[in-house]
Design a protein around this motif. Structure first.
Motif, short mmCIF file in Angstrom:
data_model
loop_
_atom_site.label_atom_id
_atom_site.label_comp_id
_atom_site.label_asym_id
_atom_site.label_seq_id
_atom_site.Cartn_x
_atom_site.Cartn_y
_atom_site.Cartn_z
N LEU A 160 0.79 -1.22 0.00
CA LEU A 160 0.00 0.00 0.00
C LEU A 160 0.82 1.27 0.00
O LEU A 160 0.32 2.34 -0.34
CB LEU A 160 -0.93 0.03 1.22
CG LEU A 160 -1.92 -1.11 1.37
CD1 LEU A 160 -2.88 -0.83 2.52
CD2 LEU A 160 -2.70 -1.36 0.09
N VAL A 161 2.09 1.19 0.40
CA VAL A 161 2.91 2.40 0.55
C VAL A 161 4.08 2.43 -0.42
O VAL A 161 4.22 3.36 -1.22
CB VAL A 161 3.42 2.52 2.01
CG1 VAL A 161 4.31 3.75 2.15
CG2 VAL A 161 2.24 2.59 2.98
N THR A 162 4.93 1.42 -0.36
CA THR A 162 6.19 1.45 -1.10
C THR A 162 6.00 1.57 -2.61
O THR A 162 6.73 2.30 -3.29
CB THR A 162 7.02 0.19 -0.80
OG1 THR A 162 7.18 0.07 0.62
CG2 THR A 162 8.37 0.25 -1.48
N ARG A 163 5.01 0.88 -3.15
CA ARG A 163 4.86 0.82 -4.61
C ARG A 163 4.60 2.18 -5.24
O ARG A 163 4.89 2.39 -6.43
CB ARG A 163 3.74 -0.16 -4.98
CG ARG A 163 4.06 -1.60 -4.67
CD ARG A 163 3.08 -2.54 -5.32
NE ARG A 163 1.72 -2.36 -4.83
CZ ARG A 163 0.65 -2.94 -5.39
NH1 ARG A 163 0.80 -3.69 -6.46
NH2 ARG A 163 -0.55 -2.75 -4.88
N CYS A 164 4.02 3.11 -4.48
CA CYS A 164 3.67 4.42 -5.05
C CYS A 164 4.45 5.56 -4.41
O CYS A 164 4.20 6.73 -4.76
CB CYS A 164 2.18 4.67 -4.89
SG CYS A 164 1.14 3.48 -5.75
N SER A 165 5.37 5.27 -3.53
CA SER A 165 6.03 6.34 -2.76
C SER A 165 6.88 7.26 -3.63
O SER A 165 7.16 8.39 -3.24
CB SER A 165 6.90 5.71 -1.66
OG SER A 165 7.90 4.88 -2.23
N HIS A 166 7.29 6.79 -4.81
CA HIS A 166 8.17 7.58 -5.67
C HIS A 166 7.44 8.43 -6.70
O HIS A 166 8.07 9.15 -7.48
CB HIS A 166 9.12 6.63 -6.41
CG HIS A 166 8.39 5.67 -7.32
ND1 HIS A 166 7.70 4.58 -6.84
CD2 HIS A 166 8.22 5.67 -8.67
CE1 HIS A 166 7.14 3.93 -7.86
NE2 HIS A 166 7.44 4.58 -8.98
N VAL A 167 6.11 8.38 -6.73
CA VAL A 167 5.34 9.10 -7.75
C VAL A 167 5.47 10.62 -7.53
O VAL A 167 5.31 11.11 -6.42
CB VAL A 167 3.86 8.68 -7.74
CG1 VAL A 167 3.05 9.53 -8.72
CG2 VAL A 167 3.73 7.19 -8.08
N THR A 168 5.78 11.34 -8.58
CA THR A 168 5.96 12.79 -8.50
C THR A 168 5.15 13.50 -9.59
O THR A 168 4.49 12.86 -10.41
CB THR A 168 7.45 13.16 -8.67
OG1 THR A 168 7.90 12.68 -9.95
CG2 THR A 168 8.30 12.55 -7.56
N ASP A 169 5.26 14.85 -9.60
CA ASP A 169 4.64 15.68 -10.63
C ASP A 169 3.13 15.53 -10.69
O ASP A 169 2.53 15.55 -11.78
CB ASP A 169 5.25 15.39 -12.01
CG ASP A 169 6.74 15.69 -12.05
OD1 ASP A 169 7.17 16.66 -11.40
OD2 ASP A 169 7.47 14.95 -12.72
#
Length: 475
Positions: free
Chosen positions: A318-327
């Protein structure tokens, strides 16, 4: 921080207060429960109330999906609870734009937009670890796993361990006047396996299966014991990594998108783990409500009931997979929820149902119905089976009598009612276009939401299947 046991008590009590229609048969049927709770902080106190609740374990196969938006595709408890919350939010916005009182929204600085009132937040509860990646967890002897794992099992020729018993779909019954909600009590072993989404497995007489999941077993050799995991029946999406199917912890790939298993045919429904992960970036309000909201709505916390559970796996899923999404556009952010587990087990869980089971009741099976309750003034309860209202006959399929209040078409009509109730000069700019007609048009016109989805799709979930446009062109 929320009290996980108090959250679970509130949710279980809310179900007990509802009529019995759609509930599992005690000792024979099991189900899952999920809920959305609204928190209101006032000075030193916090008022917590359930605003939407759902039960259910099934989803329909892709050939049963309707281009008219009048079939409920996914009836897993988590999805039912979220869609019921959309009904609640639509009513709250309707009151706000009409000048009536709203306990949720207040005007924002941007014309035609609304935001949460100060101190208001939302929390998500599920009685069981959501299906998909979060369910791929090591077997341990921890108290949070009510069914102790089997230490070792000699290999059995002709059987293989695995599968997620939690989720399955059910084909509509045949015959022009047959009730669609019928659930046959007698089924063959082959049908049973397909329905549960697991592979055929033999269990020793002293073993038990945790709610929603078959226990896979460690393979013992004279030299070593292979560590084992709970397995999920959700399948890896095409085009990406596949499950290695190796013994023990090597059976699954982790961190990948998965679709829910169907009964004899594939589904297009992403796992509940994947949907919760998506909501942590796009919000749980969806594209339509985003027209009216200055900021996306996020769950501050996810609470899981007593069941096989791993905080590490939940964090990964739930957290790690999307933690790097930016912009992301204004109003959207990566907003991972806090993770808690309750020590209270749902009384209709599979494990509890098996403990109460009597030999005269036949086999233990998942309940065929799904219950939705939400805090709205009209028709708060909606009971469905096979994507339609519970108990309807085939001769009324295609009419309003057969439709769940949670299907796309009904929610779209509720949204259009909200738009009509809004003075033209007070509407958000995205809703002032005259060419908007279909469900697809209104979703695509929610430009900030679509921009956020594009960033999430390209950076974290490139293999997420996009909806067939032909299934979204209804009015």
């Amino acid at each position: 921080m929320a009290d996980a046991d108090e959250i679970a008590r509130l949710c279980y009590a809310r179900l007990e207060a509802l009529p019995r229609r759609g509930r599992p048969e005690a000792g024979r049927e099991w189900t899952l429960l999920a809920a959305v709770l609204q928190l209101r902080r006032c000075a030193a106190s916090v008022k917590t109330e359930v605003v939407s609740l759902g039960t259910g374990t099934k989803c329909i196969g892709q050939t049963h999906m309707s281009p008219n938006g009048d079939v409920l595709n996914d009836s897993h408890a988590e999805v039912i609870a979220r869609r019921g919350c959309i009904r609640y939010l639509l009513q709250q916005l309707h009151g706000a734009v009409s000048g009536d009182d709203s306990s949720v929204f207040c005007p924002s600085e941007e014309q035609g937009k609304w935001r949460l009132q100060p101190g208001v937040s939302f929390l998500f509860f599920t009685s069981h670890t959501p299906c998909g990646d979060a369910s791929i967890i090591p077997m341990t002897d921890s108290p949070s796993q009510p069914c102790p794992p089997v230490a070792s099992v000699k290999s059995r020729q002709g059987t293989e361990a695995g599968g997620d018993l939690k989720r399955k779909s059910e084909d509509p019954s045949e015959g022009p006047h047959t009730k669609l909600a019928r659930v046959d009590k007698q089924e063959t072993a082959e049908t049973r396996t397909e329905d549960r989404g697991d592979t055929k497995t033999s269990f020793p007489s002293n073993s038990c299966k945790s709610e929603g999941q078959a226990q896979s077993h460690a393979t013992e050799t004279p030299e070593e014991t292979v560590p084992d995991i709970h397995r999920t029946g959700a399948k890896c999406v095409p085009g990406g990594a596949a499950d290695p199917l190796q013994p023990g912890t090597g059976y699954h790939s982790t961190g990948v998108l998965r679709v829910k298993p169907g009964r004899g045919e594939p589904t297009l429904s992403l796992s509940c783990t994947d949907k919760l992960s998506r909501w942590a970036v796009l919000g749980f309000q969806g594209a339509l409500l985003s027209h009216y909201l200055q900021e996306a709505l996020y769950f501050s916390t996810v609470v899981v009931g007593k069941c096989p559970y791993s905080k590490e796996a939940m964090h990964r899923a739930l957290v790690t997979r999307c933690s790097h999404v930016t912009d992301l556009p204004a109003g959207f952010s990566v907003s991972p929820p806090g993770l808690l587990q309750s020590s209270l087990e749902f009384r209709f869980s599979q494990a509890q149902t098996e403990l109460q089971h009597q030999a005269t009741q036949g086999r233990v099976s998942p309940c065929g119905a799904a219950i939705s309750w939400c805090n709205v003034t009209e028709q708060p309860i909606d009971v469905t089976a096979n994507g339609y209202k519970h108990g309807v006959t085939k001769k009324v399929v295609g009419t309003a009598k057969s439709r769940s209040l949670l299907c796309k078409l009904e929610l779209f009509h509720s949204f259009l009612s909200l738009v009509s109730a809004t003075e033209p000069s007070a509407r958000p700019g995205s809703l002032r276009r005259t060419e908007l007609q279909t469900y697809w048009d209104y979703k695509q016109a929610s430009s900030s939401y679509q921009q956020a989805w594009q960033q999430l799709h390209s950076q974290a979930f490139p293999l997420w299947p996009r909806s067939d446009r032909n299934l979204l062109l209804f009015h």
